[in-house]
Write an enzyme that holds these catalytic residues in place. Structure first.
Site, PDB file in Angstrom:
ATOM      1  N   ASP A 260       0.849  -1.179   0.000  1.00 55.67           N
ATOM      2  CA  ASP A 260       0.000   0.000   0.000  1.00 55.67           C
ATOM      3  C   ASP A 260       0.898   1.247   0.000  1.00 55.67           C
ATOM      4  O   ASP A 260       2.126   1.169   0.001  1.00 55.67           O
ATOM      5  CB  ASP A 260      -0.969  -0.035   1.202  1.00 55.67           C
TER       6      ASP A 260
HETATM    7  C1  GLC Z   1      -4.404   4.309  -0.133  1.00 56.19           C
HETATM    8  C2  GLC Z   1      -5.299   3.157   0.220  1.00 56.19           C
HETATM    9  C3  GLC Z   1      -5.442   2.140  -0.874  1.00 56.19           C
HETATM   10  C4  GLC Z   1      -5.335   2.838  -2.221  1.00 56.19           C
HETATM   11  C5  GLC Z   1      -3.915   3.354  -2.331  1.00 56.19           C
HETATM   12  C6  GLC Z   1      -3.663   4.089  -3.665  1.00 56.19           C
HETATM   13  O1  GLC Z   1      -3.660   4.718   0.963  1.00 56.19           O
HETATM   14  O2  GLC Z   1      -5.035   2.461   1.435  1.00 56.19           O
HETATM   15  O3  GLC Z   1      -6.707   1.496  -0.691  1.00 56.19           O
HETATM   16  O4  GLC Z   1      -5.622   1.922  -3.265  1.00 56.19           O
HETATM   17  O5  GLC Z   1      -3.560   4.195  -1.249  1.00 56.19           O
HETATM   18  O6  GLC Z   1      -4.410   5.255  -3.727  1.00 56.19           O
END
Ligand code: GLC
Length: 709
Positions: A260
């Site tokens: 993430d």
């Molecule tokens: C965010 C979220 C994730 C998302 C990613 C990209 O922090 O936790 O669900 O897909 O970053 O935006």
């Protein structure tokens, strides 16, 4: 039916991999975004020219520019472009915005959710992108967590069924890949605290949190995103057992794993499990992460560590192999790959599907007979902070909120707020509006004005709930009581003595007892997307019978948590001394405009072997005057198990349409293996007696028993 490995693709992967330098391999393992922490425009221009593995938060034509730049690199490996298309291509202003996952899950309709996945893939691909960071397969079991709105609710079985459906839809036509996230146990963090530690055993991980990801692997999901948090103090970003053993081993996942947002850096800065970036890169790659989302410093550190022999080439090769495999499967190397034209974005067929799905998400929580309206009201008052508020209605992850916060953007889609829908459907009535109060600022209210608007109306529709600042990452909420002066507004409207229909527009279950008390009817919409205003107005008019059923429980109090239905027995006293027993609204609950009567629950045998399948039949009669859909739900209970197992668990459901006065015999299949569970040393199916419960929700059902030998 796991996706079979294609020998032709594997051959191309190996051939390409064998030509790659360390720099080119590690480049595939990095995904960057222009808005990464510390990213400068100059640095971003450099990264764009490197033809990295992936880019994110890129919209439309910028992807084309980066694709052209990649063609100037030595091996011309195409990047893959990711986007948070989590309820339609929701970050693109002008795309079809579907209901949130929580709203969609209340439809209990895998077929419509599959179709929604296909439509989303077409719109994402038409916009030049390849990869939706969706679905969320987290389990919404602690309602304080800010991201409940992104889940398919509280039950692992329902999430598995709906997750498999949307992933199949996303990947069906080869336009886009899906991303099962956030792996795993993220929604069970202590206190509902976003990205905090989840204290569960690996036994419970296998029992409760892994099944949706196993289901995703079964339908060939191409990517998985690890969660911010940690399992019993080990961050998922570097959890070798969860990644290499459970996901890539036991579940047979053959796509790639992405961290993430800047989570490799979090190992150093937030979770403090790595002293520096070198250590963090080694930990995450050794554990089985294949791609780093942002953290651009990952690149130099990893290239150096590989050259120093401190990170095994076999790990690098496995990661790059997985990434290339997905890119070949998706056809990214194919020069004349056919993609949908931009004209499909928000086309009539997509809007039609959106309305059809949205209708099935609506949950009728209360109805004293006021609905459906028997006659057309002359004058209708639509009141409340969420009556005409598209941002709150959409909820999180749309072009209002991401990738940058743009509250004043003018939406390009055809959308209907509750007010807009009532005006359209009741075009021959006079429809008046007043906001009445804010969603959370108690001082921001003008209830007198609302009363003035409503006092000579024949019907009052009041839309309350929460707002986009009360849901989302880093927005965990300790008090679920509906906020601001909303209760004061609804009780003041009630005093007018008119039929009062409350519409909830909210990102998670709230505590709203006084409002429910004051309302003749209550309709739950959660975050209903573009078409919810029309669907609600049609429901009020009686165009269809509501078939939405809750995928998540509503507690009597914020302090009565966790409140999910599938709890263990053994609670001493069985209730809080200051609360009624159970929940305000139970899992699986939802009223209809008709009455369904269940009878004649039977199983094909009474005794089964462990490799058998139980065939369960039940008669369901529609006793009303309206054709209607019903969600027939099957729960099981292991009457005696050598470790605690829940007092009931959903293990099957069928959504069926039954004509007025008709009786339908519904058949559900239950593999005996679904009666098993994980102990410390593995999966067991224990002989003994099991209750099989079939009915309209988790509390109202018929019960029979079977024996497993
Ligand atoms: C965010 C979220 C994730 C998302 C990613 C990209 O922090 O936790 O669900 O897909 O970053 O935006």
């Amino acid at each position: 039916m796991k996706r079979k490995q294609d020998p032709a693709i594997e051959e191309k992967v190996e051939a390409l991999l064998s030509q790659m330098t360390v720099e080119e391999k590690v480049g595939q393992m990095l995904q960057v975004s222009y808005n990464a922490n510390g990213m400068t425009p100059e640095a971003y221009e450099k990264w764009k020219k490197m033809g990295l593995g992936s880019y994110l938060h890129v919209l439309g034509d910028e992807a084309e520019e980066i694709r052209e730049l990649a063609k100037q690199t030595r091996l011309k490996i195409p990047p893959i472009f990711g986007i948070d298309a989590i309820h339609g291509h929701s970050l693109l202003n002008g795309a079809t915005i579907f209901p949130s996952q929580l709203a969609m899950s209340c439809s209990w309709n895998p077929d419509l959710i599959y179709e929604m996945g296909r439509v989303t893939a077409k719109e994402v691909a038409a916009d030049g992108l390849d990869w939706a960071f969706s679905p969320v397969l987290c389990i919404g079991r602690d309602l304080r967590w800010g991201r409940i709105n992104e889940t398919f609710g509280e039950d692992s079985y329902l999430i598995s069924r709906l997750g498999a459906a949307i992933i199949k839809g996303y990947e069906e036509d080869g336009y886009m890949i899906a991303c099962a996230k956030h792996y795993l146990g993220y929604g069970e963090a202590t206190g509902g605290r976003d990205s905090y530690d989840t204290e569960v055993s690996m036994r419970k991980v296998r029992e409760v949190f892994l099944p949706p990801f196993r289901a995703a692997a079964e339908v060939g999901c191409s990517s998985v995103m690890t969660a911010y948090g940690s399992l019993d103090s080990t961050p998922l970003t570097c959890h070798k057992e969860a990644l290499r053993d459970l996901l890539k081993g036991e579940a047979g996942f053959d796509g790639f794993v992405v961290t993430d947002w800047e989570n490799v850096r979090s190992l150093v800065k937030q979770q403090m499990v790595a002293k520096d970036m070198d250590e963090a890169c080694k930990m995450t790659i050794d554990a089985g992460n294949d791609m780093s989302m942002n953290t651009p410093e990952f690149y130099d550190a990893t290239v150096r560590l590989v050259k120093e022999g401190k990170i095994a080439t076999e790990y690098i090769d496995d990661a790059v192999r997985r990434i290339l495999r997905v890119k070949f499967r998706l056809g990214l190397f194919d020069e004349n790959r056919q993609l949908p034209d931009k004209s499909v974005i928000a086309c009539d067929a997509h809007k039609k599907l959106n309305l059809e799905l949205t209708r099935e998400t609506l949950v009728l929580l209360k109805n004293d007979g006021t609905l459906p309206l028997q006659k057309q009201p002359k004058k209708i008052a639509v009141i409340g902070p969420n009556a005409d508020n598209l941002r709150n209605q959409y909820g999180d992850w749309t072009f209002f909120t991401h990738p940058g916060f743009k509250p004043d953007v003018v939406p390009l889609t055809d959308y209907y707020t509750i007010l807009g829908g009532m005006k359209k459907v009741y075009a021959d009535s006079e429809v008046v509006y007043a906001r009445g109060c804010d969603t959370k600022n108690k001082a921001d209210k003008d209830i007198t004005a609302a009363i003035d608007v409503a006092k000579d109306c024949d019907l009052i529709v009041v839309a309350v709930g929460d707002d986009y600042e009360q849901n989302g990452e880093m927005k965990d909420r300790a008090d679920l009581t509906i906020s601001g002066a909303q209760t004061e507004l609804v009780t003041a409207l009630k005093a007018l003595g008119k039929p009062l229909v409350t519409v909830l527009v909210n990102g998670k279950p709230l505590v709203f007892g006084e409002i429910a008390q004051a309302s003749n009817a209550v309709i739950e919409t959660f975050n209903g997307g573009d078409a919810v205003g029309i669907a609600v107005a049609e429901l009020i008019r009686g165009d269809f019978s509501p078939s939405g059923r809750l995928s998540i429980s509503f507690p009597y109090s914020s302090c009565a948590l966790p409140c999910y239905y599938n709890q263990y027995s053994g609670w001493h006293g069985g209730k809080y001394m200051d609360m009624p027993e159970g929940n305000a609204y139970v899992f699986g609950y939802g009223l209809s405009y008709t009455e369904f009567e269940y009878s004649n629950l039977k199983t094909d045998k009474t005794t089964y072997q462990k490799d058998d399948t139980v065939t369960v039949t039940v008669d369901v009669k529609n006793n009303g005057a309206m054709d209607a859909k019903e969600v027939v739900q099957l729960y099981i209970h292991d009457t005696v198990s050598t470790i605690l197992t829940p007092v009931k668990q959903l293990k099957g459901f069928e959504k069926v349409k039954i004509k007025a006065g008709e009786t339908k015999t519904v058949t559900l299949s239950l593999p005996v293996s679904d009666l098993g569970f994980y102990k410390e040393d593995g999966f067991v199916i224990e002989a003994g007696e099991f209750e099989i419960m079939v009915g309209k929700n988790s509390a109202e059902h018929l019960t029979t028993t079977i024996t497993v030998e």
